[in-house]
Design an enzyme around this catalytic site. Sequence first.
Site, mmCIF file in Angstrom:
data_model
loop_
_atom_site.group_PDB
_atom_site.id
_atom_site.type_symbol
_atom_site.label_atom_id
_atom_site.label_comp_id
_atom_site.label_asym_id
_atom_site.label_seq_id
_atom_site.Cartn_x
_atom_site.Cartn_y
_atom_site.Cartn_z
ATOM 1 N N ARG A 25 -2.033 -4.966 0.003
ATOM 2 C CA ARG A 25 -0.690 -5.207 -0.269
ATOM 3 C C ARG A 25 0.562 -4.429 0.239
ATOM 4 O O ARG A 25 1.117 -5.026 0.930
ATOM 5 C CB ARG A 25 -0.889 -5.413 -1.637
ATOM 6 C CG ARG A 25 -1.364 -6.565 -2.484
ATOM 7 C CD ARG A 25 -1.319 -6.251 -3.615
ATOM 8 N NE ARG A 25 -3.248 -5.728 -3.675
ATOM 9 C CZ ARG A 25 -4.173 -5.579 -3.652
ATOM 10 N NH1 ARG A 25 -4.317 -7.186 -3.532
ATOM 11 N NH2 ARG A 25 -4.804 -4.794 -3.535
ATOM 12 N N THR A 26 0.172 -3.097 0.318
ATOM 13 C CA THR A 26 1.659 -2.185 0.161
ATOM 14 C C THR A 26 1.567 -2.216 2.089
ATOM 15 O O THR A 26 2.560 -2.466 2.223
ATOM 16 C CB THR A 26 1.432 -0.633 -0.455
ATOM 17 O OG1 THR A 26 0.739 -1.713 -1.566
ATOM 18 C CG2 THR A 26 2.946 -0.155 -0.755
ATOM 19 N N LYS A 77 -9.557 15.541 13.321
ATOM 20 C CA LYS A 77 -9.263 17.111 14.367
ATOM 21 C C LYS A 77 -9.151 17.927 13.474
ATOM 22 O O LYS A 77 -9.556 19.246 14.142
ATOM 23 C CB LYS A 77 -9.073 16.601 15.370
ATOM 24 C CG LYS A 77 -9.416 15.637 16.359
ATOM 25 C CD LYS A 77 -8.634 15.677 17.508
ATOM 26 C CE LYS A 77 -8.797 14.389 18.377
ATOM 27 N NZ LYS A 77 -7.533 14.263 19.748
ATOM 28 N N HIS A 124 4.562 4.671 -7.176
ATOM 29 C CA HIS A 124 3.977 4.112 -6.955
ATOM 30 C C HIS A 124 5.704 3.381 -7.226
ATOM 31 O O HIS A 124 5.844 2.245 -7.121
ATOM 32 C CB HIS A 124 3.506 3.397 -7.081
ATOM 33 C CG HIS A 124 2.664 2.254 -5.896
ATOM 34 N ND1 HIS A 124 3.851 1.923 -4.717
ATOM 35 C CD2 HIS A 124 1.698 1.208 -5.470
ATOM 36 C CE1 HIS A 124 2.716 0.952 -4.234
ATOM 37 N NE2 HIS A 124 1.469 0.466 -5.041
ATOM 38 N N ARG A 162 1.669 6.363 2.313
ATOM 39 C CA ARG A 162 0.962 6.903 1.491
ATOM 40 C C ARG A 162 0.190 7.941 1.814
ATOM 41 O O ARG A 162 -0.170 8.018 2.571
ATOM 42 C CB ARG A 162 -0.403 5.381 1.318
ATOM 43 C CG ARG A 162 -1.530 5.385 -0.095
ATOM 44 C CD ARG A 162 -2.098 3.871 -0.006
ATOM 45 N NE ARG A 162 -1.092 3.149 -0.973
ATOM 46 C CZ ARG A 162 -1.732 2.386 -1.315
ATOM 47 N NH1 ARG A 162 -2.309 1.768 -1.314
ATOM 48 N NH2 ARG A 162 -0.945 0.876 -1.956
HETATM 49 N N1 CP Z 1 -0.939 -2.423 -6.084
HETATM 50 C C1 CP Z 1 -1.553 -1.660 -3.849
HETATM 51 O O1 CP Z 1 -0.341 -0.867 -3.992
HETATM 52 O O2 CP Z 1 -2.355 -2.721 -3.682
HETATM 53 P P1 CP Z 1 -2.597 -1.790 -2.373
HETATM 54 O O3 CP Z 1 -3.739 -0.599 -2.959
HETATM 55 O O4 CP Z 1 -4.057 -2.969 -2.044
HETATM 56 O O5 CP Z 1 -1.610 -1.242 -1.609
#
Ligand code: CP
Length: 311
Positions: free
Chosen positions: A54-55, A82, A132, A104
């Site tokens: 999603r993100t 590496k 998040h 992320r």
């Molecule tokens: N909700 C969420 O962060 O989903 P993903 O890990 O698929 O990005």
Amino acid sequence: HRHLLGIEALRPEEIASVLDLADRYAALNRQPDKHGHALAGLTQINMFFENSTRTQASFEIAGKRLGADVMNMAMQASSVKKGETLIDTALTLNAMHPDLLVVRHPQSGAVDLLAQKVNCAVLNAGDGRHEHPTQALLDALTIRRAKGRLHRLSIAICGDIAHSRVARSNILLLGKMENRLRLIGPPTLLPSGIAEFGVEVFENMAEGLKDVDVVMMLRLQKERMDGGFIPSEREYYHRFGLDAEKLSHAKPDAIVMHPGPMNRGVEIDGTLADDINRSVIQDQVEMGVAVRMAAMDLLAQNLKLTRAEPA
Ligand code: CP
């Protein structure tokens, strides 16, 4: 703000203005021509050191809809393999003059550290158990659209709260907007020192869900359990999995949320997750694009102002 690293730094009125702009982008996203120009000429790099559906997809779509040149770093195929460090990787990409860096990372605090080393705007797409922020903003927009307001609601967050950056960002955001928060889960999955967040804690779903407006379910995040106690999925579903019977304790018009990815039959009944009369899970995904468009638009506006200032 120069970066979006967490909800902690945002004031309630700043949260409301991100949601107002995201609402406008949500309308644009439903039109046949979805193109805006707020990021035209800007370069966006997505660096995902941890899996995402999603993100990552929504940040990419959001950037493209607003006219940015978007590059997804394939971290599995990068020189990180590496032995290049996070900071050296970031400095290398920074030398290519990106404007927006979406990151992320599995370690809490890694995105904050990286933001100190680069010249562009950094957006936290999830760091360890820490924050998040765009997930909490998209959850807030979904709630506001479904309930018509984002204050004085009774909201239950259920399940593996201890390992959840989604829960942490949501507790911060929903608390700032003056909602009543309830956390429900087994003691082993509740963080220590939770009382200081001003929330009520329950170990029983029927008690915790009584008369709530919003039920937010969370996945068991086994990847962050570090070999600690992992509950049996059958037993967990029996006690904490959301089904129609447990939901009957909430208000009749209570909405069901889940940030995804979800494990059907572990934390939520699959039929309930698909019930569009109760579940807003697909709305959350839709709002994810709109919120990320708004967040990047606002950061890009700040970036342009900063760069226009005389040295
Ligand atoms: N909700 C969420 O962060 O989903 P993903 O890990 O698929 O990005």
